[in-house]
Write an enzyme that holds these catalytic residues in place. Structure first.
Site, short mmCIF file in Angstrom:
data_model
loop_
_atom_site.label_atom_id
_atom_site.label_comp_id
_atom_site.label_asym_id
_atom_site.label_seq_id
_atom_site.Cartn_x
_atom_site.Cartn_y
_atom_site.Cartn_z
N ASN A 76 0.79 -1.22 0.02
CA ASN A 76 0.05 -0.09 -0.08
C ASN A 76 0.85 1.22 0.01
OD1 ASN A 76 -2.68 -1.23 0.12
ND2 ASN A 76 -2.17 -1.86 2.24
N ASN A 77 2.23 1.00 -0.30
CA ASN A 77 3.05 2.14 -0.55
C ASN A 77 2.98 2.85 -1.65
OD1 ASN A 77 5.68 3.40 -1.16
ND2 ASN A 77 6.34 2.68 0.79
N ASP A 133 10.26 -6.58 -1.61
CA ASP A 133 10.79 -6.56 -0.33
C ASP A 133 12.20 -5.63 -0.65
OD1 ASP A 133 10.25 -6.70 2.56
OD2 ASP A 133 12.00 -7.51 2.62
N PHE A 145 11.19 8.50 -2.06
CA PHE A 145 10.66 8.28 -0.75
C PHE A 145 11.57 7.56 0.07
CE2 PHE A 145 9.66 4.80 -3.76
CZ PHE A 145 9.82 3.82 -2.96
N GLY A 146 11.52 7.05 1.07
CA GLY A 146 12.43 6.11 2.07
C GLY A 146 13.56 6.91 2.23
N HIS A 196 17.63 -0.17 -7.58
CA HIS A 196 17.28 -1.52 -7.48
C HIS A 196 16.36 -1.91 -7.79
CE1 HIS A 196 15.79 1.21 -4.34
NE2 HIS A 196 15.21 0.25 -3.60
N ARG A 197 15.02 -1.39 -7.61
CA ARG A 197 13.90 -1.54 -8.10
C ARG A 197 13.80 -1.82 -9.51
NH1 ARG A 197 11.27 1.15 -5.12
NH2 ARG A 197 11.39 -0.36 -3.53
N LYS A 210 15.78 7.72 -12.16
CA LYS A 210 16.07 6.59 -11.12
C LYS A 210 15.44 5.22 -11.65
CE LYS A 210 14.04 5.87 -6.80
NZ LYS A 210 13.07 6.06 -5.55
N LYS A 241 5.89 3.02 -4.04
CA LYS A 241 6.37 1.99 -4.75
C LYS A 241 5.33 1.70 -5.76
CE LYS A 241 8.34 -0.65 -1.15
NZ LYS A 241 8.63 -1.98 -0.25
#
Length: 214
Positions: A20-21, A82, A171-172, A199-200, A194, A24
């Protein structure tokens, strides 16, 4: 994955995003659109699915737990991410606890503040030495809740950790994550830049390669 029947494109397949982020979700939708997959990513919150209990001991375990949880409650394929920041100088903390490092899940400001504070003694010992860190992303895709062979993809993004946030995007821990070769933090990069190197983004490329090979 553009299935066609009688020359017309079929309705997009729905995959549930086990998160629910909002940050993301935005990144995933952009990445899937760029890949031209006929897949509609639906966040689990739209189906009133609450977050799973992440009691695994690794990024891989937690990704699978979240994907199975969303798939079981939705009856649809589910993809889970994750991810987190690992700082070797802190024993790879915050690691799998990145989202709740300061004790409150998803409070980016508090998490960043705690990371800065925890790194202060290390900076004082070697003020000229950059502190290395790397983002980790593990994706798990399950076709159904009891899928015996989830598709797993991972991506790493190396950088350095700043002692003060820079940038308004992302974010994060993005405002603290410095990419030396670009002289930018992750929070200073446009989304397209980005996504191409993060990483994503790297985990997504790995996932797409596995999907295309099937």
């Amino acid at each position: 994955m553009n299935d066609q029947t009688n020359g017309s494109t079929t309705q997009a397949m729905q995959w549930i995003l086990a998160s629910n982020n909002k940050g993301k979700l935005s990144e995933f939708k952009r990445l899937f659109n760029q890949a031209n997959l006929n897949i509609d990513i639906v966040p689990q919150g739209e189906l009133d699915i609450e977050d799973a209990v992440e009691d695994g001991l690794s990024f891989v375990e937690n990704a699978i737990i979240k994907a199975r949880h969303a798939s079981r409650l939705s009856g649809k394929p589910a993809i889970a991410d994750d991810s987190g920041l690992c700082v070797p100088a802190l024993g790879n903390a915050p690691g799998i606890y990145s989202a709740r490092y300061a004790g409150e899940h998803g409070n980016d400001a508090k998490n960043n503040t705690k990371l800065i504070e925890d790194l202060q003694p290390i900076r004082q010992q070697s003020p000229e030495q950059p502190i290395k860190g790397y983002f980790v992303c593990v994706l798990a895709l399950v076709r159904h809740a009891d899928d015996p062979l989830p598709i797993i993809a991972q991506g790493l993004w190396q950088g350095e950790i700043l002692d003060a946030p820079q940038g308004e995007h992302g974010f994060g821990y993005d405002p603290l994550f410095w990419v030396p070769e670009l002289k930018l933090t992750a929070a200073q990069m446009p989304a397209e830049q980005k996504n191409a190197i993060s990483h994503r983004g790297r985990a997504m490329q790995s996932l797409l390669q596995q999907l295309s090979a099937q």
